[in-house]
Design a protein around this motif. Structure first.
Motif, short mmCIF file in Angstrom:
data_model
loop_
_atom_site.label_atom_id
_atom_site.label_comp_id
_atom_site.label_asym_id
_atom_site.label_seq_id
_atom_site.Cartn_x
_atom_site.Cartn_y
_atom_site.Cartn_z
N ASN A 393 69.61 41.30 87.10
CA ASN A 393 70.83 41.51 87.88
C ASN A 393 72.10 41.16 87.11
OD1 ASN A 393 69.55 42.51 90.20
ND2 ASN A 393 69.00 40.43 90.85
N GLU A 394 72.06 40.10 86.30
CA GLU A 394 73.26 39.72 85.55
C GLU A 394 73.63 40.79 84.55
OE1 GLU A 394 75.24 37.19 86.22
OE2 GLU A 394 73.90 36.87 87.93
N LEU A 395 72.62 41.36 83.89
CA LEU A 395 72.91 42.44 82.94
C LEU A 395 73.46 43.66 83.65
CD1 LEU A 395 70.00 42.61 80.31
CD2 LEU A 395 72.44 42.35 79.86
N ILE A 396 72.92 43.95 84.83
CA ILE A 396 73.39 45.10 85.60
C ILE A 396 74.85 44.91 85.98
CG2 ILE A 396 73.15 46.31 87.82
CD1 ILE A 396 70.11 45.78 87.56
N LYS A 397 75.20 43.72 86.44
CA LYS A 397 76.59 43.44 86.80
C LYS A 397 77.52 43.58 85.61
CE LYS A 397 75.66 40.32 90.67
NZ LYS A 397 75.78 38.91 91.16
N SER A 398 77.08 43.08 84.44
CA SER A 398 77.97 43.10 83.27
C SER A 398 78.18 44.51 82.74
CB SER A 398 77.40 42.21 82.17
OG SER A 398 76.17 42.74 81.67
N HIS A 399 77.20 45.41 82.94
CA HIS A 399 77.32 46.77 82.41
C HIS A 399 77.80 47.79 83.45
CE1 HIS A 399 74.67 45.13 79.22
NE2 HIS A 399 75.30 46.01 78.45
N PHE A 400 77.48 47.54 84.72
CA PHE A 400 77.79 48.55 85.75
C PHE A 400 78.74 48.04 86.84
CE2 PHE A 400 73.57 49.59 84.08
CZ PHE A 400 73.76 50.91 83.68
N GLY A 401 79.11 46.77 86.80
CA GLY A 401 80.01 46.23 87.80
C GLY A 401 79.27 45.45 88.86
N SER A 402 79.99 44.53 89.52
CA SER A 402 79.35 43.62 90.47
C SER A 402 78.86 44.32 91.73
CB SER A 402 80.32 42.50 90.85
OG SER A 402 81.50 43.05 91.43
N GLY A 403 79.40 45.49 92.04
CA GLY A 403 78.96 46.19 93.25
C GLY A 403 77.81 47.14 93.02
N ALA A 404 77.39 47.31 91.77
CA ALA A 404 76.30 48.25 91.47
C ALA A 404 74.97 47.75 92.04
CB ALA A 404 76.19 48.46 89.97
N ARG A 405 74.17 48.67 92.51
CA ARG A 405 72.87 48.31 93.09
C ARG A 405 71.75 48.93 92.27
NH1 ARG A 405 71.95 50.65 97.80
NH2 ARG A 405 73.79 52.01 97.82
N SER A 406 70.72 48.14 92.02
CA SER A 406 69.57 48.60 91.23
C SER A 406 68.44 49.09 92.15
CB SER A 406 69.05 47.46 90.35
OG SER A 406 67.74 47.73 89.90
N LEU A 407 67.81 50.18 91.78
CA LEU A 407 66.60 50.59 92.50
C LEU A 407 65.43 49.68 92.17
CD1 LEU A 407 66.50 54.50 92.38
CD2 LEU A 407 67.21 53.01 94.24
N GLY A 408 65.48 49.04 91.00
CA GLY A 408 64.41 48.11 90.63
C GLY A 408 63.07 48.78 90.42
N GLU A 409 63.10 50.04 89.93
CA GLU A 409 61.85 50.74 89.67
C GLU A 409 61.96 51.50 88.36
OE1 GLU A 409 59.55 52.30 92.86
OE2 GLU A 409 61.12 51.86 94.31
N GLU A 410 60.79 51.76 87.75
CA GLU A 410 60.75 52.40 86.43
C GLU A 410 59.64 53.43 86.38
OE1 GLU A 410 59.85 49.36 83.56
OE2 GLU A 410 58.14 48.63 84.71
N THR A 411 59.73 54.33 85.40
CA THR A 411 58.68 55.32 85.20
C THR A 411 58.66 55.75 83.75
OG1 THR A 411 57.68 57.34 86.08
CG2 THR A 411 60.05 57.39 85.67
N PHE A 412 57.58 56.40 83.36
CA PHE A 412 57.46 56.94 82.00
C PHE A 412 57.03 58.39 82.13
CE2 PHE A 412 55.10 57.92 78.10
CZ PHE A 412 56.07 57.61 77.15
#
Length: 552
Positions: A393-412
């Motif tokens: 979450n800290e990395l997400i805030k620093s790169h996308f802003g404090s209001g950005a929300r992560s889906l928290g999922e990944e795929t290949f």
């Protein structure tokens, strides 16, 4: 005169065929008889070697490694001076050659080699019994009986030698003589479970059902995993009408019986009796569940470790997963080895071939079967999965802003594969953030299209967002490649971590980008697809950019 010539022309091929047939009928392999074989036999060797060496050349480009090695073994059989060159085994090591030929399915030659190896041995140490065990695996019970009779003459008395002689006689239908030696075997070695089982078989053949029952019971008491013992007990309990004991025997037997039966011999150490596997369709990140049924052999000792190797139809790479290390089972004992592991996310979706190999952690090498270190086991279809993980979450805030929300999922995604993601309930957003990297994509030129994100909003036309190497993403191991191999620049780096591969230390990277929408949208679903022909696309996370981004 012309008539005589015609007769000679007719007779010559017939004589040639007769000579070849004589060579075949009177044939003694040069490997086992030095230079003492017959002249027609030498001619037969010449022709057979020419055929199999030609077949070797033909098979070199065919990809069938086992067929190539089998042809090499047949060629070397007729030219022992090339044995080490073709098979990597000295022509005077008859035991290893016997194992090699047996593993290749050349059982007749293997029997001859093991018999010759036994006749040339000093009857001391474990090797004579190992040879007998290998002859038994090949079903050469006459050879087992002959060799065991030689050993049994020598002091001290051995339970194993009595066992093998009794076992061989039993397999040849001589139950009365077999019972004598098997009784001796259990008296000399009262912890040898399979000796009790084979003794029970002999007693049953002679009509002594009560004695046989007791012997079978003793076998499973010593080794609860002795499948043969439980099979015999189930039959006798059923005949006797002993319902409670029958139910236990059936339960035990079912537990030791694979759904897919096999008989794959790994040297003289163990036999793969089969497996349970019912997952014909899996998604990346799913848990693979495989149960192996492994039976021990006479010279089972030490520890073994099954290893699974996966190869995808959409990528030439291979990924391996090791199972747990187990003690090698005893003679006749069947153990279940459960391999339960998550499918690695970087296994390319497609048709997956799963191979098995057996590793000896103490010797530091793999056991062989059929002249190979691994065996094709089963295949299944792998589709991309959308898998949850804990976002940074800290990395997400620093790169996308404090209001950005992560889906928290990944795929290949492998080449040509895609995945659909349901976005219902996420609300209106102004853009989309992407965290990703390319896999085996260093060769892609700057500006190449690796993937696409198709955004489907409610009541509006779809929006196609390109994933371009050198702009939106880049190769994860870009620094591993030599400078001249790096065909594109790095994108904006989201996160880095150190890697040491093949003695080279470097940094791996994840990359990020932000796609801003022309106007805010409520997204119904998103489709992500890999449009490349050879590279993988790892979607590490999707970030929802709100209408207003405080802190940016």
């Amino acid at each position: 005169m012309k008539e005589k010539k015609k007769v000679y022309i007719t007779i010559a091929p017939v004589m040639f065929i007769v000579i070849i047939l004589a060579g075949y009928i009177l044939y003694t392999p040069p490997l086992l008889n030095g230079r003492g074989y017959n002249i027609p036999g030498r001619l037969y060797d010449f022709i057979a070697y020419a055929y199999y060496s030609s077949r070797m050349e033909w098979l070199k480009n065919g990809g069938d490694v086992q067929a190539l090695r089998r042809a090499a073994a047949r060629a070397a059989w007729h030219r022992p001076d090339r044995m080490e060159e073709l098979l990597g085994i000295s022509d005077d090591n008859l035991f290893l050659l016997g194992r090699e030929y047996a593993g290749l399915g050349l059982n007749k030659a293997a029997v001859q080699l093991f018999r010759a190896a036994f006749s040339g041995l000093r009857p001391a140490g474990p090797m004579p019994l190992r040879i007998i065990s290998n002859l038994a695996l090949l079903g050469d019970w006459s050879g087992v009986a002959s060799a065991a009779r030689e050993l049994i003459k020598l002091p001290p008395e051995s339970g194993r030698t009595n066992y093998w002689l009794g076992r061989a006689l039993l397999e040849r239908g001589e139950a009365d003589q077999a019972a004598v030696f098997l009784r001796k075997a259990v008296s000399l070695d009262p912890e040898f479970a399979d000796a009790f089982y084979q003794s029970g078989r002999a007693e049953e053949e002679l009509g002594s059902r009560d004695t046989a029952l007791a012997q079978y019971q003793q076998a499973v008491k010593i080794l609860p995993g002795h499948r043969g013992g439980w099979s015999a007990l189930r039959r006798l309990y059923q005949e006797n009408g002993e319902r409670a004991k029958l139910e236990e025997a059936e339960s035990r037997l079912k537990n030791l019986t694979p759904e897919v039966p096999l008989r794959i011999v790994w040297e003289d150490r163990l036999i793969l009796r089969g497996y349970n596997f019912s997952q014909s369709e899996l998604r990346t990140g799913d848990r693979l569940n495989l149960t192996l049924f492994i039976e021990g052999r006479e010279f089972s000792s030490g520890k073994v470790q099954p290893e699974l190797t996966f190869s995808s139809s959409s990528h030439p790479g291979r990924i391996s997963l090791k199972g747990k290390i187990i003690p090698t089972p005893s003679m006749g004992e069947v153990v279940k080895v459960v391999v339960s592991r998550e499918i690695p996310l970087v296994l390319y979706p497609g048709s997956i071939q799963m191979d098995i190999s057996i590793y000896d952690p103490e010797l530091g090498g793999g056991l062989e079967t059929g002249g190979a270190k691994s065996l094709g086991l089963v295949s299944f279809n792998l589709s991309p999965g959308w898998n949850s993980f804990l976002p940074r979450n800290e990395l997400i805030k620093s790169h996308f802003g404090s209001g950005a929300r992560s889906l928290g999922e990944e795929t290949f995604l492998g080449p040509g594969t895609e995945i659909m993601i349901d976005f219902k309930g996420q609300g209106k957003i102004s853009g989309l953030g992407l965290i990703s990297f390319g896999h085996t994509s260093s060769f892609l030129p700057q500006g190449s299209l690796l993937g696409e994100i198709v955004v489907n909003p409610d009541h509006r036309e779809e929006l196609v967002l390109p994933i371009i190497v050198g702009i939106h993403t880049a190769e994860v191991w870009r620094e591993y490649a030599l400078p001249w191999q790096r065909k594109h620049r790095p994108a904006a780096i989201y996160r880095s971590w150190p890697i040491n591969s093949r003695g080279k230390e470097f940094m791996a990277h994840e990359y990020y980008t932000v796609y801003s929408f022309p106007y805010p949208r409520i997204i119904r679903d998103i489709q992500i697809r890999n449009v490349s022909r050879n590279s993988g696309l790892y979607i590490r996370n999707l970030i929802l950019i709100p209408l207003h981004m405080p802190g940016t």
